[in-house]
Write a protein that holds these residues in place. Structure first.
Motif, PDB file in Angstrom:
ATOM      1  N   GLY A 176     -32.344  76.409 -12.723  1.00 57.45           N
ATOM      2  CA  GLY A 176     -31.472  75.291 -12.424  1.00 57.45           C
ATOM      3  C   GLY A 176     -30.257  75.258 -13.324  1.00 57.45           C
ATOM      4  O   GLY A 176     -30.276  75.799 -14.432  1.00 57.45           O
ATOM      5  N   ILE A 177     -29.200  74.617 -12.830  1.00 58.01           N
ATOM      6  CA  ILE A 177     -27.966  74.496 -13.587  1.00 58.01           C
ATOM      7  C   ILE A 177     -27.418  73.078 -13.426  1.00 58.01           C
ATOM      8  O   ILE A 177     -27.511  72.487 -12.351  1.00 58.01           O
ATOM      9  N   GLY A 178     -26.899  72.520 -14.519  1.00 59.83           N
ATOM     10  CA  GLY A 178     -26.383  71.165 -14.446  1.00 59.83           C
ATOM     11  C   GLY A 178     -25.801  70.741 -15.772  1.00 59.83           C
ATOM     12  O   GLY A 178     -25.156  71.526 -16.464  1.00 59.83           O
ATOM     13  N   ILE A 179     -26.071  69.489 -16.160  1.00 62.39           N
ATOM     14  CA  ILE A 179     -25.516  68.938 -17.395  1.00 62.39           C
ATOM     15  C   ILE A 179     -26.635  68.327 -18.223  1.00 62.39           C
ATOM     16  O   ILE A 179     -27.639  67.823 -17.701  1.00 62.39           O
ATOM     17  N   ALA A 180     -26.460  68.362 -19.530  1.00 58.93           N
ATOM     18  CA  ALA A 180     -27.375  67.732 -20.468  1.00 58.93           C
ATOM     19  C   ALA A 180     -26.661  66.551 -21.124  1.00 58.93           C
ATOM     20  O   ALA A 180     -25.518  66.688 -21.573  1.00 58.93           O
ATOM     21  N   LEU A 181     -27.328  65.415 -21.150  1.00 57.75           N
ATOM     22  CA  LEU A 181     -26.771  64.226 -21.802  1.00 57.75           C
ATOM     23  C   LEU A 181     -27.142  64.164 -23.263  1.00 57.75           C
ATOM     24  O   LEU A 181     -26.451  63.519 -24.054  1.00 57.75           O
ATOM     25  N   THR A 182     -28.253  64.772 -23.639  1.00 55.06           N
ATOM     26  CA  THR A 182     -28.682  64.838 -25.037  1.00 55.06           C
ATOM     27  C   THR A 182     -29.289  66.216 -25.317  1.00 55.06           C
ATOM     28  O   THR A 182     -29.804  66.866 -24.413  1.00 55.06           O
ATOM     29  N   ASN A 183     -29.239  66.603 -26.574  1.00 59.36           N
ATOM     30  CA  ASN A 183     -29.891  67.820 -27.035  1.00 59.36           C
ATOM     31  C   ASN A 183     -31.221  67.487 -27.693  1.00 59.36           C
ATOM     32  O   ASN A 183     -31.572  66.312 -27.866  1.00 59.36           O
ATOM     33  N   ILE A 184     -31.935  68.511 -28.119  1.00 55.51           N
ATOM     34  CA  ILE A 184     -33.141  68.309 -28.918  1.00 55.51           C
ATOM     35  C   ILE A 184     -32.759  68.141 -30.386  1.00 55.51           C
ATOM     36  O   ILE A 184     -33.257  67.255 -31.070  1.00 55.51           O
TER      37      ILE A 184
ATOM     38  N   ARG B  75     -21.806  75.028 -31.351  1.00 56.82           N
ATOM     39  CA  ARG B  75     -21.982  73.969 -30.357  1.00 56.82           C
ATOM     40  C   ARG B  75     -22.940  74.388 -29.245  1.00 56.82           C
ATOM     41  O   ARG B  75     -22.936  73.821 -28.153  1.00 56.82           O
ATOM     42  N   TYR B  76     -23.775  75.372 -29.524  1.00 58.45           N
ATOM     43  CA  TYR B  76     -24.735  75.868 -28.541  1.00 58.45           C
ATOM     44  C   TYR B  76     -26.155  75.601 -29.027  1.00 58.45           C
ATOM     45  O   TYR B  76     -26.413  75.548 -30.228  1.00 58.45           O
ATOM     46  N   GLU B  77     -27.069  75.448 -28.078  1.00 60.82           N
ATOM     47  CA  GLU B  77     -28.472  75.221 -28.451  1.00 60.82           C
ATOM     48  C   GLU B  77     -29.388  75.885 -27.427  1.00 60.82           C
ATOM     49  O   GLU B  77     -29.153  75.818 -26.215  1.00 60.82           O
ATOM     50  N   VAL B  78     -30.427  76.525 -27.913  1.00 56.78           N
ATOM     51  CA  VAL B  78     -31.441  77.110 -27.047  1.00 56.78           C
ATOM     52  C   VAL B  78     -32.784  76.478 -27.416  1.00 56.78           C
ATOM     53  O   VAL B  78     -33.065  76.219 -28.590  1.00 56.78           O
ATOM     54  N   ASN B  79     -33.608  76.170 -26.399  1.00 58.42           N
ATOM     55  CA  ASN B  79     -34.918  75.585 -26.653  1.00 58.42           C
ATOM     56  C   ASN B  79     -35.961  76.263 -25.789  1.00 58.42           C
ATOM     57  O   ASN B  79     -35.659  76.780 -24.702  1.00 58.42           O
TER      58      ASN B  79
END
Length: 330
Positions: A321-329, A266-270
């Motif tokens: 920066g730190i926050g939330i992602a609503l969508t992934n790539i 459930r992790y993603e790096v871009n």
């Protein structure tokens, strides 16, 4: 006389051979090889099955193709907005160098800019075709991306939006029937405009045509996207509304982007990087998403170099920066 198995006994009956005591060693040999032949057949069948499964797995579409397939199922639903680039909100970011030079002509503005600010990006796309245009799985899209940097922590200048970039584009993307080393490939071509919507000394914009090559395998995707800038006329005066606002932008933004993304569990790096080999200028952006709750994912982003925003195209800095992602790539 030594007892003979039913398998060997049946074979003897078929061959109409007599069963004699002196032949028991011979029959044992036959039985042993019959069992071995059965095992060999099973092994051969198992090998064939595994080969099929491995080949089938190697030919499975990658994560990027799976994303596009899922999007097509709902792309023409009038109540669904399809994401394009990442959508995220970073309530807190910090830069080691805020760009004050661009705002020197604005009274009491540059000196009150804070290194801490918020950043967010919203991106969507709209498909034009439901059926294939030239090949199965291809698509023509209109995309729009808005990115904004908000001085929410500045108390002396009414917390303005320091910079907002608008990025409309028209692009065509298609898979390619070429699978070297069992990877999937594709191509993209498009035209885009990018502007900050400002006037006179704060105005920044450019237009470009791009064509890219895509590669994916399982949960990894890679894209190489070079571009050509559409030239504009020079300004006779810096305060003119018409003409090129930033004629040297490619010196800092380069001539191409390299994009990569990989996910596991459930992790993603871009990663995004661009570079100009002549001027030795460029920029790199690294992002990491991780699960929080539901569809909301945590997102950490790091940028270094030139061109995080258009107003900063010739300003070098680092930002975390730190926050939330609503969508992934992927």
């Amino acid at each position: 006389m030594k007892k003979v198995s039913a398998t060997v006994y049946g074979l003897l009956l078929i061959l109409n051979l007599p069963l004699q005591a002196k032949e028991t060693d011979y029959l044992d040999c036959i039985e042993t090889h019959l069992v071995q032949l059965a095992n060999d057949a099973m092994i051969a069948k198992l090998k064939e099955r595994c080969k099929h499964l491995v080949t089938q797995e190697a030919n499975q579409p990658g994560a990027l193709s799976r994303r596009f397939d899922k999007e097509r199922n709902s792309a023409f639903n009038p109540y669904v907005i399809t994401p394009h680039r990442m959508n995220y909100i970073l309530p807190f970011t910090y830069t080691d160098s805020i760009n004050t030079d661009a705002y020197q002509d604005l009274n009491n503005y540059a000196d009150n800019l804070e290194k801490s600010e918020s950043k967010f990006q919203m991106s969507l796309k709209v498909p034009f075709n439901e059926d294939p245009i030239f090949s199965k799985g291809d698509g023509l899209y209109f995309g729009f991306t808005l990115a904004s940097w908000w001085q929410v922590y500045s108390n002396n200048i009414s917390k303005p939006f320091r910079e907002t970039n608008y990025r409309p584009e028209l692009f065509y993307i298609t898979p390619i029937n070429w699978r070297p080393l069992s990877v999937s490939t594709g191509a993209i071509i498009g035209i885009e405009h990018q502007s900050n919507g400002r006037t006179q000394i704060l105005s920044r914009s450019w237009n470009r045509v791009y064509a890219g090559f895509l590669v994916e395998k399982q949960n990894f995707a890679f894209a190489f996207v070079p571009w050509i800038r559409i030239p504009e006329n020079k300004k006779a005066d810096p305060l003119d509304d018409k003409g090129d606002d930033n004629p040297d932008i490619q010196k800092y933004m380069g001539h191409f982007e390299v994009l990569m993304a990989h996910k596991w569990d459930r992790y993603e790096v871009n990663l995004m990087t661009r570079y100009n080999f002549t001027s030795n200028n460029g920029g790199v952006e690294l992002g990491f998403t991780f699960p929080l709750w539901g569809k909301i994912r945590g997102y950490a982003q790091y940028f270094a170099g030139y061109g995080e925003s258009l107003i900063d195209y010739n300003h070098k800095h680092q930002r975390l920066g730190i926050g939330i992602a609503l969508t992934n790539i992927l």
